[in-house]
Design a protein around this motif. Structure first.
Motif, PDB file in Angstrom:
ATOM      1  N   UNK A 138       0.780  -1.571  -0.029  1.00  0.00           N
ATOM      2  CA  UNK A 138      -0.268  -0.349  -0.112  1.00  0.00           C
ATOM      3  C   UNK A 138       1.099   1.127  -0.127  1.00  0.00           C
ATOM      4  N   UNK A 139       0.181   2.279  -0.934  1.00  0.00           N
ATOM      5  CA  UNK A 139       1.657   3.347  -1.011  1.00  0.00           C
ATOM      6  C   UNK A 139       0.702   4.310   0.133  1.00  0.00           C
ATOM      7  N   UNK A 140       1.514   5.650  -0.012  1.00  0.00           N
ATOM      8  CA  UNK A 140       1.032   7.438   1.048  1.00  0.00           C
ATOM      9  C   UNK A 140      -0.334   6.867   0.680  1.00  0.00           C
ATOM     10  N   UNK A 141      -0.442   7.421  -0.433  1.00  0.00           N
ATOM     11  CA  UNK A 141      -2.263   8.153  -0.985  1.00  0.00           C
ATOM     12  C   UNK A 141      -3.265   6.984  -0.712  1.00  0.00           C
ATOM     13  N   UNK A 142      -2.786   5.953  -1.058  1.00  0.00           N
ATOM     14  CA  UNK A 142      -3.668   5.110   0.072  1.00  0.00           C
ATOM     15  C   UNK A 142      -3.947   4.981   0.716  1.00  0.00           C
ATOM     16  N   UNK A 143      -3.123   4.851   1.895  1.00  0.00           N
ATOM     17  CA  UNK A 143      -3.059   4.853   2.769  1.00  0.00           C
ATOM     18  C   UNK A 143      -3.823   6.024   3.728  1.00  0.00           C
ATOM     19  N   UNK A 144      -3.262   7.586   2.859  1.00  0.00           N
ATOM     20  CA  UNK A 144      -4.280   9.081   3.219  1.00  0.00           C
ATOM     21  C   UNK A 144      -5.965   9.046   2.531  1.00  0.00           C
ATOM     22  N   UNK A 145      -6.087   7.637   1.541  1.00  0.00           N
ATOM     23  CA  UNK A 145      -7.385   8.155   1.230  1.00  0.00           C
ATOM     24  C   UNK A 145      -8.400   7.192   1.781  1.00  0.00           C
TER      25      UNK A 145
END
Length: 234
Positions: free
Chosen positions: A1-8
């Motif tokens: 999981x990348x940062x943008x997916x985690x933040x979303x």
């Protein structure tokens, strides 16, 4: 999981918490009496639980605790913000901005110092996750945002001959349709939808009410168009 997916995913948790898992009555209770509200404590606990659950990893326990604690503090002091002569009318926007800022800061530092390594490995397609988020935004959150814009600008028009909540339902339907048309690149259909609503809603001699509906319509379509553009960028 990348940062943008985690933040979303954290943003999705926030949407569920502040818009779908609390009624208007409970929100008003929390805003009017602050730390004296029993619901505020359950709200903060649910914030912690959802944030941790949507992180999909055990190590985010401390991050979820920070998000839950700051959510509790921000919502607790919102009563004072609402009573402010200077900032009271903007309380909703300040409150939401602070919550989103906390989400970003916690997610950023967690990624930087601990790393995003989900305990539960689920493969997410970022664009599909973004589409789901966009549709959720176009429902109750958009209705509340538009209502708060009217409130902060002191725009009020009585509607004695309209069905209760009809405007909310119409708004949600038009945003869902508009978002769908933009996602599938049917921009002409968006124009047709706007024209059709103009014919149905603006064909009267009540100037003030017409302008009120026009502002709400532009805000409603604007939200759907902007979310659609963001999706298409990815």
């Amino acid at each position: 999981m990348d940062f943008k997916t985690f933040l979303l995913l954290q943003f999705l948790a926030h949407l569920c918490l502040d818009y779908f898992f609390q009624t208007d009555k409970l929100a008003q209770n929390k805003n009017s009496i602050g730390f004296k509200s029993n619901f505020l404590y359950w709200h903060a606990l649910l914030c912690f639980g959802l944030s941790w659950l949507f992180s999909l990893q055990f190590d985010f326990l401390w991050g979820a605790a920070i998000i839950g604690a700051t959510h509790f503090i921000i919502d607790g002091f919102k009563k004072n913000l609402c009573n402010s002569n200077l900032l009271g009318k903007y309380a909703f926007f300040i409150d939401q901005a602070l919550h989103l800022l906390v989400l970003f800061i916690v997610a950023f530092f967690f990624d930087k110092f601990q790393g995003i390594n989900p305990t539960v490995h689920i493969s997410f397609n970022f664009k599909y996750l973004l589409i789901i988020t966009a549709y959720l935004v176009c429902l109750k959150p958009a209705n509340i945002f538009i209502k708060e814009v009217f409130s902060s600008t002191n725009i009020m028009v009585s509607s004695d001959n309209e069905m209760p909540n009809a405007g909310k339902v119409i708004g949600m339907l038009e945003r869902i349709l508009t978002l769908t048309f933009i996602i599938v690149s049917q921009y002409s259909a968006v124009g047709f939808l706007i024209a059709a609503k103009s014919i149905l809603r603006y064909g009267n001699n009540e100037t003030l009410k017409t302008e009120y509906v026009l502002i709400g319509t532009m805000l409603s379509f604007g939200i759907a168009v902007i979310t659609g553009i963001i999706i298409n960028l990815f």
